[in-house]
Design a protein around this motif. Structure first.
Motif, PDB file in Angstrom:
ATOM      1  N   PHE A 471       0.864  -1.181   0.000  1.00  0.00           N
ATOM      2  CA  PHE A 471       0.000   0.000   0.000  1.00  0.00           C
ATOM      3  C   PHE A 471       0.902   1.233   0.000  1.00  0.00           C
ATOM      4  O   PHE A 471       2.106   1.130   0.233  1.00  0.00           O
ATOM      5  N   SER A 472       0.318   2.389  -0.225  1.00  0.00           N
ATOM      6  CA  SER A 472       0.999   3.654   0.051  1.00  0.00           C
ATOM      7  C   SER A 472       0.186   4.362   1.128  1.00  0.00           C
ATOM      8  O   SER A 472      -0.778   5.077   0.850  1.00  0.00           O
ATOM      9  N   VAL A 473       0.552   4.095   2.385  1.00  0.00           N
ATOM     10  CA  VAL A 473      -0.171   4.663   3.523  1.00  0.00           C
ATOM     11  C   VAL A 473       0.488   5.971   3.924  1.00  0.00           C
ATOM     12  O   VAL A 473       1.705   6.028   4.121  1.00  0.00           O
ATOM     13  N   TRP A 474      -0.320   7.030   4.057  1.00  0.00           N
ATOM     14  CA  TRP A 474       0.211   8.335   4.444  1.00  0.00           C
ATOM     15  C   TRP A 474       0.114   8.550   5.951  1.00  0.00           C
ATOM     16  O   TRP A 474       1.033   9.046   6.573  1.00  0.00           O
ATOM     17  N   TYR A 475      -1.029   8.182   6.515  1.00  0.00           N
ATOM     18  CA  TYR A 475      -1.205   8.302   7.968  1.00  0.00           C
ATOM     19  C   TYR A 475      -2.424   7.503   8.398  1.00  0.00           C
ATOM     20  O   TYR A 475      -3.223   7.066   7.567  1.00  0.00           O
ATOM     21  N   GLN A 476      -2.535   7.300   9.700  1.00  0.00           N
ATOM     22  CA  GLN A 476      -3.720   6.676  10.293  1.00  0.00           C
ATOM     23  C   GLN A 476      -4.508   7.770  11.002  1.00  0.00           C
ATOM     24  O   GLN A 476      -3.958   8.501  11.835  1.00  0.00           O
ATOM     25  N   ALA A 477      -5.767   7.903  10.649  1.00  0.00           N
ATOM     26  CA  ALA A 477      -6.601   8.996  11.149  1.00  0.00           C
ATOM     27  C   ALA A 477      -7.389   8.582  12.382  1.00  0.00           C
ATOM     28  O   ALA A 477      -7.808   7.431  12.527  1.00  0.00           O
ATOM     29  N   ASN A 478      -7.594   9.526  13.277  1.00  0.00           N
ATOM     30  CA  ASN A 478      -8.372   9.295  14.492  1.00  0.00           C
ATOM     31  C   ASN A 478      -9.868   9.389  14.232  1.00  0.00           C
ATOM     32  O   ASN A 478     -10.320  10.141  13.349  1.00  0.00           O
ATOM     33  N   ASN A 479     -10.622   8.670  15.012  1.00  0.00           N
ATOM     34  CA  ASN A 479     -12.009   9.001  15.290  1.00  0.00           C
ATOM     35  C   ASN A 479     -12.037   9.633  16.669  1.00  0.00           C
ATOM     36  O   ASN A 479     -11.438   9.101  17.610  1.00  0.00           O
TER      37      ASN A 479
END
Length: 506
Positions: A471-479
């Motif tokens: 994958f090309s993951v940029w960041y993991q976002a919060n809920n």
């Protein structure tokens, strides 16, 4: 699974919702004799269906957990915990799960909950268009006696209990299943019943059940859930005191700080490029590992998180949630932002001048479009955007070699292995791991490892696919969620909105 689609559409829409910061909010206190006082939830999405076999579990937590009891629930870490099933045992060959059931429970229509009723619900859920994923490995359900259910599996399945816990084991009254009326009229054994004063699509009111078997876990009375998609309206409802739990955007977080409200946040999904043709069958460049690696080096995840995600998340280039099993912290430095390195890799692969491709685009993803345009321009890549309505995005996006994605993550690492790497999903219809023998072998090691050795095998697989730029993951976002000072929300990775079990009186 549709839950991932909800993460794509709704979480990204929420990230875009900008509203003016207000002040002068009220801190709703207990106004009834109930231990927790009133609970008024401002949810992002409406309930998709009251039928647990059809409902999307993403934002459905408050709705479904009000009227139904699950066999198995989860705690804040996403670990399965007892509910209507008081305990369970997994056989030595991992192909049989035996559940011990709670006694003395009745559905709201007066029917008795027992093993026969549980089997009826489980068989119904197995056939469900959405719930069926949880039971893909099940051969049959057996009512051994009135308080014992046996689940026989065709093969070992380390995700079964987790999926049951995040919303796929709600028990329904047998007569209501037979009548086919659950989609509009829920009949469960939950701590509340749906009140007739509810207005579909606008506000849902619930009546507390007297002497519910787990009443201490549900102290709030009265209970209401308001689906409010517009963030400004939801934030204003929090300020006015109409709601006391809010699915939060950046403005809501500022309001919480000003008013002394509680804030709870946890990573919920990853943002980046989803590759659908890693073998290069239809689009040759992506079949070269160096091209995929270049597309990891080229994106500045930290800057994207700050500018687009308002800093609400974790910089990461992996799909296993930060802080949970399977995540390897050291991998986050593997693709430190380096455009020169990206260009060099493209040149080595024979694409020094870049390449051309089409990608899909929909309004909810346009916030990331300039980032992709700018990055691709630096690499000489020419992208033609095919605009479409969001409802067409799920159907069409996977037919492209890659697309901008916001995909929900799971607390259970084996679920991540299955959903993100091994098994077909709407966003990955042809995983093609058979084209990558090393990945296929690593997946099998995960699925067959003894429990004591499984964590190491998952980390090894994660390391492998990250190195191969799966994958090309940029960041993991919060809920994020805000609540008044007398209420505490515990987020759960795998749920876009927690169930009532994760909303407690302080």
């Amino acid at each position: 699974m549709k839950k991932a689609l909800i993460a794509v559409a709704l979480a990204s829409v929420t990230a875009l919702a900008l509203s003016a910061c207000g002040s002068g909010g009220s801190d709703t206190a207990s106004t009834t004799g109930a231990a927790g006082g009133p609970l008024n939830i401002g949810n992002f999405a409406d309930v998709t269906s009251w039928d647990p076999s059809l409902a999307d579990v993403g934002f459905a937590g408050p709705y479904l957990s009000a009227v139904y009891d699950p066999l198995i629930a989860v705690d804040g870490a996403g670990t399965p915990v007892p509910a209507l099933a008081t305990s369970w045992k997994v056989s030595d060959d991992y192909k049989k799960v035996t559940l011990d059931l709670r006694t003395g429970v009745t559905f709201s229509d007066g029917e008795k909950f027992d093993a026969a009723a549980a089997v009826k619900s489980l068989e119904y859920l197995k056939q469900g268009a959405r719930s069926g994923e949880a039971y893909r490995s099940v051969e049959k359900f057996v009512a051994v006696d009135d308080k014992t259910v046996e689940i026989d599996l065709k093969e070992r399945d380390d995700t079964l209990l987790y999926f049951m816990g995040i919303g796929r084991s709600y028990m329904m009254a047998p007569k209501a299943i037979a009548a086919g009326t659950l989609a509009k009229k829920p009949v469960g054994s939950g701590p509340y019943t749906l009140d007739s004063t509810s207005v579909a699509g606008s506000e849902y009111h619930f009546t507390k059940v007297k002497k519910h078997w787990d009443a201490k876990e549900f102290p709030f009375d009265p209970l209401a859930v308001y689906p409010i998609q517009d963030a400004t309206a939801r934030d204003n409802a929090m300020l006015s005191g109409q709601i006391n739990v809010n699915y939060a955007d950046d403005t809501a977080l500022k309001q919480a700080k000003e008013n002394g409200w509680n804030v709870a946040a946890k990573v919920s999904g990853w943002v980046g490029l989803q590759f659908t043709d890693r073998a290069g069958t239809k689009f040759k460049p992506l079949g070269d590992e160096r091209v995929r690696q270049a597309l990891n080096y080229a994106f500045d995840g930290a800057s994207i998180l700050k500018s687009v995600g308002s800093g609400a998340g974790k910089v990461s280039n992996q799909v296993f949630p930060a802080g949970l099993p399977g995540n390897v912290e050291s991998l986050n430095s593997l693709y430190a932002y380096n455009v020169s390195k990206a260009k060099s890799l493209l040149a080595e692969a024979g694409y020094a001048d870049g390449f051309e491709l089409h990608m899909p685009m929909s309004q909810v993803f346009q916030v990331w479009q300039p980032v992709v345009d700018q990055t691709f321009k630096q690499l000489g890549i020419t992208v033609t955007w095919d605009d479409m309505q969001y409802m067409d995005y799920q159907k069409n996006a996977p037919t492209y070699p890659m697309f901008v994605a916001f995909l929900s993550m799971d607390a259970n690492p084996v679920a991540t292995v299955q959903r993100m790497i091994n098994l077909p999903q709407w966003y990955n219809p042809t995983p093609e791991i058979d084209q990558f023998p090393d990945v296929q072998a690593a997946v099998q090691k995960v699925l067959t490892a003894a429990p004591s050795a499984q964590a190491a095998q998952i980390e090894a697989l994660n390391t492998l696919v990250t190195q191969k730029a799966w994958f090309s993951v940029w960041y993991q976002a919060n809920n994020s969620y805000t609540s008044t000072s007398n209420i505490q929300v515990t987020p759960v990775v795998g749920m876009m909105f927690p169930t009532l079990r994760q909303i407690a009186a302080k």
